[in-house]
Design an enzyme around this catalytic site. Structure first.
Site, PDB file in Angstrom:
ATOM      1  N   LYS A 194       0.834  -1.177   0.000  1.00  0.00           N
ATOM      2  CA  LYS A 194       0.000   0.000   0.000  1.00  0.00           C
ATOM      3  C   LYS A 194       0.882   1.245   0.000  1.00  0.00           C
ATOM      4  CE  LYS A 194      -1.728   1.730   3.993  1.00  0.00           C
ATOM      5  NZ  LYS A 194      -0.752   2.439   4.829  1.00  0.00           N
ATOM      6  N   HIS A 224      -0.796  -5.208   5.437  1.00  0.00           N
ATOM      7  CA  HIS A 224      -0.022  -5.984   6.410  1.00  0.00           C
ATOM      8  C   HIS A 224      -0.819  -6.328   7.671  1.00  0.00           C
ATOM      9  CE1 HIS A 224       0.823  -2.156   8.533  1.00  0.00           C
ATOM     10  NE2 HIS A 224       1.035  -2.918   9.582  1.00  0.00           N
ATOM     11  N   LYS A 228      -1.236 -10.238  10.589  1.00  0.00           N
ATOM     12  CA  LYS A 228      -1.136 -10.358  12.052  1.00  0.00           C
ATOM     13  C   LYS A 228      -1.973 -11.551  12.523  1.00  0.00           C
ATOM     14  CE  LYS A 228      -0.940  -5.308  12.544  1.00  0.00           C
ATOM     15  NZ  LYS A 228       0.091  -4.730  13.375  1.00  0.00           N
ATOM     16  N   GLU A 262      -1.962   5.145  17.815  1.00  0.00           N
ATOM     17  CA  GLU A 262      -0.506   5.044  17.934  1.00  0.00           C
ATOM     18  C   GLU A 262       0.025   6.161  18.819  1.00  0.00           C
ATOM     19  OE1 GLU A 262       1.415   3.493  14.073  1.00  0.00           O
ATOM     20  OE2 GLU A 262      -0.070   4.930  13.404  1.00  0.00           O
ATOM     21  N   ASP A 281      -4.242   6.838   4.863  1.00  0.00           N
ATOM     22  CA  ASP A 281      -3.197   5.919   5.308  1.00  0.00           C
ATOM     23  C   ASP A 281      -3.788   4.676   5.986  1.00  0.00           C
ATOM     24  OD1 ASP A 281      -0.516   5.180   5.756  1.00  0.00           O
ATOM     25  OD2 ASP A 281      -0.482   6.096   7.741  1.00  0.00           O
ATOM     26  N   HIS A 286      -6.527  -0.614   6.272  1.00  0.00           N
ATOM     27  CA  HIS A 286      -6.399  -1.401   7.505  1.00  0.00           C
ATOM     28  C   HIS A 286      -7.711  -1.488   8.293  1.00  0.00           C
ATOM     29  CE1 HIS A 286      -2.250  -1.370   6.551  1.00  0.00           C
ATOM     30  NE2 HIS A 286      -1.903  -0.249   7.160  1.00  0.00           N
ATOM     31  N   LYS A 378      -2.145   9.398  15.194  1.00  0.00           N
ATOM     32  CA  LYS A 378      -0.761   9.402  15.672  1.00  0.00           C
ATOM     33  C   LYS A 378      -0.708  10.230  16.949  1.00  0.00           C
ATOM     34  CE  LYS A 378       1.173   7.791  11.718  1.00  0.00           C
ATOM     35  NZ  LYS A 378       1.624   6.406  11.693  1.00  0.00           N
TER      36      LYS A 378
HETATM   37  C1  BG6 Z   1       1.094   1.624   7.966  1.00  0.00           C
HETATM   38  C2  BG6 Z   1       0.904   3.107   7.993  1.00  0.00           C
HETATM   39  O1  BG6 Z   1       0.426   1.068   6.871  1.00  0.00           O
HETATM   40  O2  BG6 Z   1       0.588   1.075   9.193  1.00  0.00           O
HETATM   41  C3  BG6 Z   1       1.614   3.720   9.188  1.00  0.00           C
HETATM   42  O3  BG6 Z   1       1.418   3.674   6.785  1.00  0.00           O
HETATM   43  C4  BG6 Z   1       1.159   3.052  10.471  1.00  0.00           C
HETATM   44  O4  BG6 Z   1       1.394   5.117   9.246  1.00  0.00           O
HETATM   45  C5  BG6 Z   1       1.245   1.542  10.352  1.00  0.00           C
HETATM   46  O5  BG6 Z   1       1.993   3.506  11.511  1.00  0.00           O
HETATM   47  C6  BG6 Z   1       0.615   0.878  11.550  1.00  0.00           C
HETATM   48  O6  BG6 Z   1       0.882  -0.494  11.508  1.00  0.00           O
HETATM   49  P1  BG6 Z   1       1.153  -1.320  12.833  1.00  0.00           P
HETATM   50  O7  BG6 Z   1       1.297  -2.717  12.369  1.00  0.00           O
HETATM   51  O8  BG6 Z   1       2.393  -0.743  13.453  1.00  0.00           O
HETATM   52  O9  BG6 Z   1      -0.044  -1.100  13.711  1.00  0.00           O
END
Ligand code: BG6
Length: 535
Positions: A194, A224, A228, A262, A281, A286, A378
């Site tokens: 992505k 991704h 998980k 986050e 993003d 996600h 964030k």
């Molecule tokens: C990414 C985003 O796809 O996923 C990031 O671009 C984000 O901004 C991240 O921090 C979060 O993934 P994870 O696995 O750390 O929760």
């Protein structure tokens, strides 16, 4: 999802593992694979972006972990393509160093401790560096010559590059004949990271471009989150337990909250983030993927298409969001540090959102009227990726001195990161002669039951791609329906852009996000919270 795949590796069609594509075996043999698992078929993994962060942080740790588990074939090769001349030995050494650093870092997802030298040597022997620009014919001519050393071999092209290179790389691969899966030849697959487009129009354009050079079943679009274990476990919790499925519907569920909060800021990615923002993003990819896992109907089997069809139905049923359904925020100076506008590569007057919340409805029989509240951001008060499913209140005020309104609602929380597990909030009678209700929590942590590995999430995705199992990858149609659902937020037909509200770095997010839920009589579950107090 290789463990649930209907077709074990050994039984896959011959095209996936032609005997002719095995490169000469290395003296370093792979460790034995775990019971019930077989090494993936031999293949050459070509990584575009070999010098990038993704390769270092995620792909190499994942390949190393797969090697530890003996899940890679001895005939595997890894060709790293990147601009800039570099000796293979230097590339190997760089990767080794960063792997050691991540392994020693407790905060890293790859905190393996000490590296297993045998497994690393096994990977290192298979690494080859190739200098090349991503947009010049010469690179692909050289690559073709290299790949011809293993005629008919299986090849995976992994695009670990900035999204502006997706189109030119696929075009060059196509024109060089590298995506052709000949008769008796091996597979040719493309893995794309992505962001897959920035809105509906660009995603459609990218899909059309890729699909003019490759077939849909050759394209592996990564999200991704789907790698998980805790995300894959959502389906296990739902479909392997008689307890949950009967109540998994509008009659019993009041609302669902999906959070990906986050504590980190933009971490040097200001340039990328300025153009992307939290909404693009995280939300149509996600968070929608999590929503899809929670809301999908049971598939008839764990066949890739059966699962993806059911998820696709959900994305299709999402009521298109309007600007009124979302709240954007941007972190300002606060207890957790500087404001977003003071970050490197960020414009001093930037209006890019670093927080996004949305109220989403899935318009189908099971979910009509149930709000799904999604939020991500964030520099928030806590790192917390989780799904909380809140049940409706009990129907009758049986406990007169404890009105049902005052009862703590039943909430099932699926904890994805950083805690791995589930918890359930419910009510019991407190000890003593008086009938009083007390809230309790029952919880399960993966670590208490299973040996947890330093898994970076890409292990399953890479392994599945080698096996040809597309269950955990996104199909073109789902990508487009997801972007379609948010198109009016990105390009409002009426009114202006969604306003961006400030929130203090380290806080729970903007007050306006609380108001989004308050108008439905709901409230966010606090990000910073302790488990229900035990006495
Ligand atoms: C990414 C985003 O796809 O996923 C990031 O671009 C984000 O901004 C991240 O921090 C979060 O993934 P994870 O696995 O750390 O929760």
């Amino acid at each position: 999802m290789s463990t649930t795949s209907n077709t074990p590796a050994a039984e896959r069609p011959a095209a996936s593992q032609p005997p002719s594509c095995k490169v000469s075996a290395s003296p370093q043999e792979a460790p034995a694979s775990p019971p019930g698992k077989r090494p993936a078929p031999p293949c050459t993994l070509v990584i575009f972006g070999a010098g990038g962060d993704l390769t270092k942080r995620l792909l190499m740790p994942a390949l190393y972990n797969l090697a530890v588990d003996g899940l890679l074939d001895d005939g595997m090769k890894i060709i790293g393509v990147n601009h800039g001349e570099r000796e293979t030995s230097v590339w190997r050494e760089d990767l080794h160093k960063s792997l050691e650093q991540f392994a020693a870092d407790k905060a890293s997802t790859f905190h393996a401790g000490k590296l297993d030298d045998k497994a690393w040597d096994w990977v290192a022997q298979r690494l080859e560096y190739m200098a090349g620009e991503f947009e010049t014919d010469d690179t692909f001519t050289k690559l073709k010559q290299q790949l011809e050393q293993t005629p008919g071999g299986n090849v995976i092209f992994y695009l670990a590059v900035s999204s502006r290179f997706f189109k030119p790389i696929v075009e060059h691969l196509g024109k060089a004949g590298l995506l052709k899966e000949g008769e008796g030849g091996g597979f040719r697959r493309i893995v794309i990271e992505k962001p897959f487009g920035t809105d509906l129009a660009s995603a459609k354009d990218l899909n059309a471009h890729i699909l003019s050079y490759a077939k849909e079943d050759q394209v592996y679009r990564i999200d991704h989150f789907l790698g998980k274990d805790t995300v894959q476990s959502i389906l296990a919790v739902r479909f392997a337990n008689a307890l949950f499925e009967p109540m998994w519907r509008r009659e019993y569920i009041d609302s669902v909250q999906i959070t990906a909060a986050e504590t980190i800021g933009v971490e040097g990615r200001g340039k990328f983030y300025e153009q992307t923002g939290a909404f693009r993003d995280m939300l149509p990819n996600h968070l929608f993927q999590l929503l899809g896992m929670v809301a999908m109907e049971p598939p008839n089997s764990f066949d890739a298409e059966a699962v993806r069809d059911k998820k696709a139905e959900i994305f299709d049923a999402i009521k298109p969001l309007t600007p009124d359904d979302v709240v954007f925020g941007q972190y300002e100076k606060g207890p957790a540090g500087v404001g977003y506008r003071e970050e490197p590569d960020v414009a001093p007057g930037s209006t890019t959102e670093t927080y996004a919340a949305a109220r989403v409805f899935v318009e189908n029989w099971r979910w009509a009227g149930v709000p799904f509240y999604l939020r991500t951001g964030k520099r928030l008060a806590a790192r917390r990726t989780e799904i909380s499913v809140q049940l409706k209140p009990v129907p009758f005020r049986l406990f007169r001195d404890t009105p049902v309104d005052a009862l703590t609602p039943n909430v099932l929380t699926l904890r994805i990161d950083p805690a791995h597990g589930t918890s359930f909030d419910f009510n019991v009678k407190t000890p003593g002669p008086v009938m009083q209700i007390g809230a309790v929590q029952s919880s399960f942590d993966y670590g208490d039951f299973f040996a947890e590995r330093a898994n970076v999430g890409y292990e399953t995705l890479l392994y599945d791609c080698m096996l040809g199992d597309e269950t955990l990858f996104q199909r073109a149609d789902s990508i487009e329906t997801s972007w379609c659902a948010v198109d009016d937020v990105l390009h409002p037909k009426t009114g202006g852009a969604v306003p961006v509200h400030g929130y203090a770095a380290g806080s729970e997010g903007p007050a306006e996000a609380d108001a989004l839920l308050a108008r439905d009589g709901h409230a966010w579950r606090p990000l910073k919270r302790d488990a229900v107090q035990k006495k």
